[in-house]
Design a protein around this motif. Structure first.
Motif, PDB file in Angstrom:
ATOM      1  N   TYR A 184      -0.360   5.732  12.370  1.00 50.67           N
ATOM      2  CA  TYR A 184       0.857   6.529  12.497  1.00 50.67           C
ATOM      3  C   TYR A 184       2.054   5.586  12.445  1.00 50.67           C
ATOM      4  O   TYR A 184       2.270   4.790  13.359  1.00 50.67           O
ATOM      5  CB  TYR A 184       0.804   7.282  13.823  1.00 50.67           C
ATOM      6  N   MET A 185       2.834   5.654  11.367  1.00 50.28           N
ATOM      7  CA  MET A 185       4.013   4.801  11.204  1.00 50.28           C
ATOM      8  C   MET A 185       5.262   5.635  11.416  1.00 50.28           C
ATOM      9  O   MET A 185       5.523   6.576  10.665  1.00 50.28           O
ATOM     10  CB  MET A 185       4.037   4.184   9.804  1.00 50.28           C
ATOM     11  N   TYR A 186       6.030   5.251  12.422  1.00 48.65           N
ATOM     12  CA  TYR A 186       7.220   6.017  12.803  1.00 48.65           C
ATOM     13  C   TYR A 186       8.433   5.084  12.740  1.00 48.65           C
ATOM     14  O   TYR A 186       8.556   4.156  13.520  1.00 48.65           O
ATOM     15  CB  TYR A 186       7.017   6.572  14.210  1.00 48.65           C
ATOM     16  N   GLN A 188       8.982   2.820  10.553  1.00 51.79           N
ATOM     17  CA  GLN A 188       8.488   1.487  10.227  1.00 51.79           C
ATOM     18  C   GLN A 188       9.154   1.010   8.934  1.00 51.79           C
ATOM     19  O   GLN A 188       9.245   1.761   7.967  1.00 51.79           O
ATOM     20  CB  GLN A 188       6.976   1.526  10.037  1.00 51.79           C
ATOM     21  N   VAL A 212       3.288   8.803   7.855  1.00 45.50           N
ATOM     22  CA  VAL A 212       4.476   7.959   7.656  1.00 45.50           C
ATOM     23  C   VAL A 212       5.718   8.821   7.820  1.00 45.50           C
ATOM     24  O   VAL A 212       5.941   9.764   7.051  1.00 45.50           O
ATOM     25  CB  VAL A 212       4.471   7.296   6.269  1.00 45.50           C
ATOM     26  N   TYR A 213       6.529   8.482   8.822  1.00 45.60           N
ATOM     27  CA  TYR A 213       7.724   9.268   9.122  1.00 45.60           C
ATOM     28  C   TYR A 213       8.948   8.350   9.119  1.00 45.60           C
ATOM     29  O   TYR A 213       9.046   7.428   9.930  1.00 45.60           O
ATOM     30  CB  TYR A 213       7.568   9.949  10.483  1.00 45.60           C
ATOM     31  N   ILE A 218       7.882   0.793   2.474  1.00 47.45           N
ATOM     32  CA  ILE A 218       6.483   0.788   2.915  1.00 47.45           C
ATOM     33  C   ILE A 218       5.575   0.782   1.685  1.00 47.45           C
ATOM     34  O   ILE A 218       5.793   1.534   0.731  1.00 47.45           O
ATOM     35  CB  ILE A 218       6.194   2.003   3.803  1.00 47.45           C
ATOM     36  N   TYR A 234      -2.874  12.450   4.343  1.00 50.86           N
ATOM     37  CA  TYR A 234      -1.504  11.915   4.272  1.00 50.86           C
ATOM     38  C   TYR A 234      -0.464  12.840   4.897  1.00 50.86           C
ATOM     39  O   TYR A 234      -0.563  14.075   4.823  1.00 50.86           O
ATOM     40  CB  TYR A 234      -1.111  11.732   2.812  1.00 50.86           C
ATOM     41  N   TRP A 236       3.872  12.289   4.595  1.00 57.06           N
ATOM     42  CA  TRP A 236       5.037  11.452   4.274  1.00 57.06           C
ATOM     43  C   TRP A 236       6.306  12.282   4.453  1.00 57.06           C
ATOM     44  O   TRP A 236       6.421  13.376   3.906  1.00 57.06           O
ATOM     45  CB  TRP A 236       5.017  10.988   2.821  1.00 57.06           C
ATOM     46  N   ASN A 241      10.870   6.828   1.690  1.00 56.74           N
ATOM     47  CA  ASN A 241      10.430   5.714   2.536  1.00 56.74           C
ATOM     48  C   ASN A 241       9.275   4.918   1.947  1.00 56.74           C
ATOM     49  O   ASN A 241       8.970   3.835   2.407  1.00 56.74           O
ATOM     50  CB  ASN A 241      10.050   6.208   3.937  1.00 56.74           C
ATOM     51  N   ILE A 242       8.611   5.437   0.928  1.00 57.18           N
ATOM     52  CA  ILE A 242       7.447   4.770   0.358  1.00 57.18           C
ATOM     53  C   ILE A 242       7.868   4.003  -0.896  1.00 57.18           C
ATOM     54  O   ILE A 242       8.251   4.596  -1.917  1.00 57.18           O
ATOM     55  CB  ILE A 242       6.341   5.771  -0.006  1.00 57.18           C
TER      56      ILE A 242
END
Length: 394
Positions: A184-186, A188, A212-213, A218, A234, A236, A241-242
């Motif tokens: 869990y990427m918050y 990031q 991914v939030y 990233i 997934y 997103w 952000n990606i």
């Protein structure tokens, strides 16, 4: 042995350059979320740098490892947490807050709590080129809301020259009908998530393998995100952000493949169209050794499945076991290359001709061929000779 205070080891007051190695460290196994029940405790406001925790067995507590710096301008620096085994924590396995460039690698964490919300690994405001590699995070009987690895507001002061690296990790969660998140990427930033294997067993439709939030820059490459019980691989949000995502392997039996910028998508093809990413990613089945014990090594036909191969990433020359990557395989495990069917051999006599027998004394040659992979290999062969008349070993 109390239920209010249970710190086994406290590091504070500018305690720098210490090594804790090969120790058995325990606190009571109690139903508590208090940081004063942490087995290893680095309290808030204390800056303690360059400390190493190597090859320890750590048991119990509300937290296994509670490590809290003083602020974004006064961080614990260069902490090394390597090769430790952590069990029976109630609330969080590892909690890091305000740290710069820690190295967290080769650890095993088994989290089996009944608490309503619990975390395997929680990193908050961790900056610099930190490393989270080669770890095994296992939640075999999770209840409530489970987070395998949560990365919160970490790396936001980084740049392209100091990417945090999340690689070669096994994350296995068995959550039943509860909500669960593998990674869990918050918020990031500048993160590279490469060659991770996430196995999420949750029937809750919006449980997510890789979440991914916000954040930015990233990169998600060469990961396996496997959801065999109905969860989605997934999430997103938003759509900016990606930086890159490709050559990943997915599997899901659920209603949704993922959630992207406000919309759920049913499968990988729809996801590829919506995101314009994951062009070379695949949805396929994978066989693992034993997901229940977090043994996510490739097994069976997956050990030589060309669908699971990718391209080399220079940051990841080895796998979770330290084996050199050659093909390489997607996920944390580099497959076993040389299997019995891939090695051929024949016997030849002193003239180089095929022979089923040889006279003794005489000359015997063993010719072999390895047809996969196209690389160097060490072959050890044992030849046993039988007497053709008596059919007995010579």
């Amino acid at each position: 042995t109390g239920t209010t205070y249970g710190i086994a080891l406290q590091v504070t007051g500018g305690a720098n350059d210490n090594t804790i190695q090969g120790c058995q460290i325990s606190s009571p196994v109690v139903a508590s979320t208090s940081n004063l029940m942490a087995v290893i405790y680095g309290p808030s406001g204390s800056v303690d740098s360059r400390n190493k925790f190597l090859g320890n067995t750590i048991n119990g507590g509300a937290y296994t490892f509670y490590w809290y710096g003083s602020g974004t301008t006064a961080m614990d620096t260069a902490t090394v947490f390597d090769g430790n085994i952590m069990t029976n924590m109630y609330y969080m396995g590892v909690y890091q807050y305000y740290g710069y460039a820690p190295i967290m690698k080769n650890n095993t964490l088994i989290h089996n709590s009944a608490y309503s919300t619990h975390y395997g690994w929680y990193s908050y405001y961790i900056y610099g080129p930190f490393e989270f590699t080669g770890n095994k995070v296992n939640e075999p009987n999770a209840s409530g809301t489970s987070y395998g690895v949560l990365i919160y507001s970490s790396g936001t002061a980084n740049n392209a020259g100091s990417y945090p690296l999340w690689a070669n990790n096994f994350i296995s969660i068995n959550a039943g009908g509860s909500t669960a998140y593998g990674m869990y990427m918050y918020y990031q930033s500048y993160a590279k998530a490469y060659h991770n294997t996430i196995h999420l067993r949750s029937t809750y439709a919006t449980s997510t393998g890789m979440y991914v939030y916000y954040g930015d820059n990233i990169q998600l490459r060469n990961n396996i995100v496997y959801c065999p019980s109905g969860a989605m691989p997934y999430y997103w949000y938003p759509n900016t952000n990606i930086l890159a995502a490709d050559r990943n392997i997915f599997y899901s039996t659920g209603t949704y493949f993922g959630y992207y910028n406000g919309t759920y998508y049913a499968n990988l093809a729809a996801w590829q169209t919506a995101t314009a990413k994951e062009a070379l990613s695949k949805s396929t089945t994978v066989t693992f050794a034993n997901p229940a014990t977090c043994d996510l090594h490739l097994a069976g036909a997956s050990q030589y499945d060309p669908n699971l191969t990718s391209v080399m990433l220079p940051e990841i020359p080895t796998d979770i076991d330290g084996d050199v990557r050659v093909i390489p395989y997607i996920g944390a495990d580099e497959a076993c290359y040389i299997l019995p069917a891939q090695v051929k051999f024949e016997l030849r006599d002193g003239n180089g001709q095929k022979a089923s027998y040889v006279e003794i004394p005489g000359t015997l040659y063993l010719y072999y061929d390895v047809n996969f992979p196209n690389t160097a290999a060490s072959i050890t062969a044992t030849v046993k000779l039988y007497n053709a008349v008596t059919n007995a070993l010579v």
